[in-house]
Design an enzyme around this catalytic site. Structure first.
Site, PDB file in Angstrom:
ATOM      1  N   HIS A  48      -1.538   1.358   8.337  1.00  0.00           N
ATOM      2  CA  HIS A  48      -1.584   0.222   9.295  1.00  0.00           C
ATOM      3  C   HIS A  48      -0.603  -0.878   9.877  1.00  0.00           C
ATOM      4  O   HIS A  48      -0.366  -0.438  10.654  1.00  0.00           O
ATOM      5  CB  HIS A  48      -3.141  -0.690   8.960  1.00  0.00           C
ATOM      6  CG  HIS A  48      -4.530  -0.178   8.726  1.00  0.00           C
ATOM      7  ND1 HIS A  48      -5.163   0.451   9.990  1.00  0.00           N
ATOM      8  CD2 HIS A  48      -5.488   0.377   8.159  1.00  0.00           C
ATOM      9  CE1 HIS A  48      -6.116   0.994   9.860  1.00  0.00           C
ATOM     10  NE2 HIS A  48      -6.725   0.908   8.410  1.00  0.00           N
TER      11      HIS A  48
ATOM     12  N   HIS B 280      -3.194   3.338   1.954  1.00  0.00           N
ATOM     13  CA  HIS B 280      -3.675   3.257   2.763  1.00  0.00           C
ATOM     14  C   HIS B 280      -3.315   2.034   3.992  1.00  0.00           C
ATOM     15  O   HIS B 280      -3.164   2.164   5.241  1.00  0.00           O
ATOM     16  CB  HIS B 280      -5.374   3.351   3.071  1.00  0.00           C
ATOM     17  CG  HIS B 280      -6.493   3.122   4.105  1.00  0.00           C
ATOM     18  ND1 HIS B 280      -6.502   4.498   4.683  1.00  0.00           N
ATOM     19  CD2 HIS B 280      -6.695   2.201   4.570  1.00  0.00           C
ATOM     20  CE1 HIS B 280      -7.275   3.639   5.619  1.00  0.00           C
ATOM     21  NE2 HIS B 280      -7.824   2.912   6.003  1.00  0.00           N
ATOM     22  N   GLU B 281      -3.658   0.498   3.772  1.00  0.00           N
ATOM     23  CA  GLU B 281      -3.278  -0.292   4.264  1.00  0.00           C
ATOM     24  C   GLU B 281      -1.853  -0.291   4.722  1.00  0.00           C
ATOM     25  O   GLU B 281      -1.476  -0.926   5.757  1.00  0.00           O
ATOM     26  CB  GLU B 281      -3.762  -2.008   3.553  1.00  0.00           C
ATOM     27  CG  GLU B 281      -5.498  -1.367   3.294  1.00  0.00           C
ATOM     28  CD  GLU B 281      -6.299  -1.352   4.216  1.00  0.00           C
ATOM     29  OE1 GLU B 281      -6.120  -1.876   5.781  1.00  0.00           O
ATOM     30  OE2 GLU B 281      -7.092  -0.803   3.878  1.00  0.00           O
TER      31      GLU B 281
HETATM   32 ZN    ZN Z   1      -8.170   1.538   6.990  1.00  0.00          ZN
END
Ligand code: ZN
Length: 708
Positions: free
Chosen positions: A500, A496-497
């Site tokens: 980003h 997830h990170e």
């Molecule tokens: Zn997030």
């Protein structure tokens, strides 16, 4: 946690970040007043000391003020370049110190930095007011905005102009003097009420403890939880007893595992009655007042409701847009939740009990059914997820998708020895970004996981400034002779990170504030990255036993897949109920204080929430929307909005092939590179060829059957 910034927050950052160095040259020993000649221009962390921040902040603020004044009183007629661009591209001295400071206050803070934070937070917010309420400055921005049709601006420049103009207007710049006065009063009162709400809630949370003094009442609880409860009791001078709290690491395992039904009820009641005791710490009157004041403020600014005001800045655009989505998902979610309730009731019966399922039984029986049905043990997965291999797994996915390559650099300054730094290159070998990872908990690190930036990307004097992107997490540390072995949840978080971060690596924007997008769009790049984590084709590459190198067994992968959507009816339903409650509070037809209990009851009654499920946040402790700043007011829906986009976008990858080059390139060009330079729906449609559909989300969450 993300690069999620509301437009308003963007404005804060832009404005407090904006204005160049030049003024007086302070002492050379302060690294913030020097040009950095380190590799990639990384801040020289080893030379930066606590005492350097204050003078750097002061100089940065002073320069920013001077700069703003210069723009406001420029004798030349206002133009895009001398007003909007000047405002946007300034503040460099302040940005230089603030980028380092905010990185460290999140990842490696100490008392000295916290004291500086306390001192400068109000000063930075005052600086922002000085800018937004500067009438001469606003007059110039407005003049440029009004002539926008005649200006030869790029799409991105038009968006920048629009964003800046709106920041002023939304900050009250267009109001008549009398209205301005009322506007400021409202903001003042809201900030006091928000702090009071949070303060009360903290006291209520700390004030409740479930104290157990008989060992048999601990039945079902794992030793680690029991010993944490013993410590908590000791700290509360209840030596020899066990104390459980309303905080997630305590109450959630308790509700999931404690066999004593009465005690499960007791702790859940303690949790759900916070801020609702009709005493000095009761939050109901405050939150009603907050909702009414927000409604009044929105009307002053010409909006029908607070939600209309907030949503103008998002992909959803209007309350109707949000309710439309919620109403699409709700019936399916509630139907599945009811089916889950029936399963749990059957489990109660099978347990030889004859009581009716209640809210305090849900997690307990849900866990028993899950274990019986899927036989999935998180601990058995960990040996296949050594942290470095998982990281190689995300690098592999980014390489297959976008051709990115990653090379570790050991010659770059770091703020802590545990930080690792990677040089990110594009498919053609050109430099894209610097990427730092900081994986394990330390006393100076805030909890959670997030993606941040030490340097933003933009075009400075015609030169492409590439970003320095950080991922900071609190993953399991290595123990014994083993490397750090991640849980499935941590694997997802790492992907997830990193999602980003990829968004940051490939970003192609000309202005710093354009790299950021609205809250309901920003989680698309991150949440979609999670989709690759559990693809068998990707697992095969990275999920290898840390000791034997054996690839994760297929049977285990299938177990993960099968258990994937179990309990989703409950999770989606409790979440959606909170989203409705948030929207209802912020679409009041009149700026009138409502009686909170009755209002909440009516709101949840309208959607038919079943009593066995408690809304994820009841109003008196719905800090996301009533706490200081109210960042998620009319915004709690964002999580599911993003997830609709994710499921819909990933369906295209599934159809074309999860590493299909054309699809990946289109996702990169149309979404990842663009940031906030264009309207989010326009960008999405360019990628997908149509507006997002909700069906893929329903299938992904097990709320609907896949199409044949
Ligand atoms: Zn997030």
């Amino acid at each position: 946690m993300p690069l999620a910034f509301s437009r308003l927050a963007v404005a804060i950052i832009v404005l407090l970040v904006a204005i160049p160095a030049a003024a007086q040259a302070p002492p050379a020993s302060n690294p913030f007043f020097e040009e950095w000649t380190t590799p990639f221009g990384m801040p020289p962390f080893e030379r930066i000391k606590a005492e350097h921040y204050k003078p750097a902040f002061e100089a940065g603020i002073a320069e920013r003020k001077k700069e703003v004044e210069a723009i406001a009183s420029d004798p030349a007629a206002p133009t895009f370049a001398n007003t909007v661009e000047a405002l946007e591209n300034g503040g460099l001295a302040l940005a230089k110190v603030n980028d380092v400071f905010s990185t460290l206050t999140g990842a490696e803070t100490n008392d000295a930095l916290q004291a500086i934070n306390k001192e400068f937070a109000p000063k930075l917010s005052a600086l922002r007011d000085d800018v937004l309420l500067n009438e001469k400055l606003f007059a110039r921005v407005k003049a440029v905005w009004e002539s926008r049709e005649k200006l030869a601006l790029s799409v991105e420049q038009k968006k920048l102009l629009d964003d800046h103009y709106k920041d002023f207007v939304r900050g009250g710049a267009n109001l008549a003097p009398e209205q301005k006065k009322r506007f400021r009063e409202i903001n003042q009162e809201l900030s006091v009420l928000g702090l009071k709400f949070a303060d009360n809630l903290l006291k209520e949370t700390n004030g409740f403890k479930l104290v157990i003094d008989r060992k048999e009442d601990l039945a079902g609880l794992p030793p680690a939880l029991v010993s944490a409860a013993a410590d908590a009791a000791k700290a509360a001078k209840l030596e020899g007893k066990w104390a459980f709290t309303p905080q997630a690491p305590s109450i959630l395992p308790f509700l999931t595992l404690a066999e004593n039904r009465d005690l499960r009820k007791k702790i859940l009641d303690g949790y759900t009655s916070r801020g609702d005791h009709a005493d000095a710490l009761d939050n109901k009157a405050s939150l009603s007042r907050i909702a009414a004041l927000r409604s009044e403020r929105a009307r002053l600014l010409g909006f029908k409701t607070h939600a209309d005001f907030v949503l103008e800045e998002t992909m959803a655009k209007t309350p109707a847009g949000v309710y439309g989505l919620l109403n699409r998902v709700w019936p399916a979610s509630l139907r599945v939740a009811k089916k889950e309730a029936a399963d749990l009731q059957a489990a109660i019966k099978a347990d030889g009990k004859d009581f009716a399922l209640e809210a305090w039984d849900w997690r307990y029986y849900s866990e028993r059914v899950r274990k019986a049905r899927f036989d999935l043990d998180d601990q058995a997965l960990r040996p296949y997820f050594p942290i470095d291999r998982v990281r190689d797994g995300v690098f592999y996915a980014a390489n297959r998708l976008y051709g990115l390559t990653f090379t570790e650099r050991t010659d770059v300054p770091k703020y802590h020895p545990e930080v690792r730094v990677f040089e990110v290159k594009d498919a053609d070998g050109s430099f894209l970004a610097l990427y730092t990872v900081d994986y394990h908990p330390r006393p100076g690190k805030r909890s959670g996981a997030w993606c941040g930036r030490i340097r933003s990307t933009w075009i400075k004097d015609g030169k492409d400034v590439r970003p320095i992107v950080t991922n900071v997490t609190n993953f399991t540390r290595p123990a014994g002779d083993a490397p750090a072995l991640l849980s499935l949840e941590e694997v997802r978080t790492l992907f997830h990170e990193f999602g980003h971060a990829v968004n940051g690596f490939v970003s192609r924007v000309s202005y710093r504030s354009m790299g950021r997008t609205s809250r309901d769009f920003v989680e698309l790049p991150s949440q979609i990255m999670e989709s690759w984590a559990l693809e068998p084709e990707v697992l095969k590459v990275y999920a290898k036993h840390w000791k034997t190198g054996e690839t994760i067994p297929l049977a285990l992968v299938q177990k993960i897949e099968k258990a994937g959507t179990y309990g989703e009816g409950f999770r989606t339903t409790e979440y959606l109920a909170a989203s409705y409650l948030d929207m209802d509070w912020h679409t009041l037809p009149e700026p009138k204080e409502m009686e909170a209990s009755a209002f909440e009851k009516a709101s949840l009654g309208r959607i038919g929430l079943i009593p066995e499920i408690v809304v994820r946040y009841r109003s008196p402790y719905f800090q996301h929307i009533f706490g200081p700043g109210g960042g998620y007011s009319a915004g709690y829906y964002s999580y599911i909005w993003s997830d609709v986009l994710v499921a819909d976008a990933y369906e295209l990858f599934r159809d074309k092939g999860i590493f299909d080059k054309a699809t990946a390139t289109s996702f990169r060009k149309n979404i990842l590179e663009k940031g906030g330079t264009e309207d989010a729906m326009t960008l999405y449609k360019r990628f997908r060829g149509r507006e997002p559909a909700v069906e893929p989300l329903l299938v992904k969450r097990g709320l609907a059957e896949p199409k044949p």
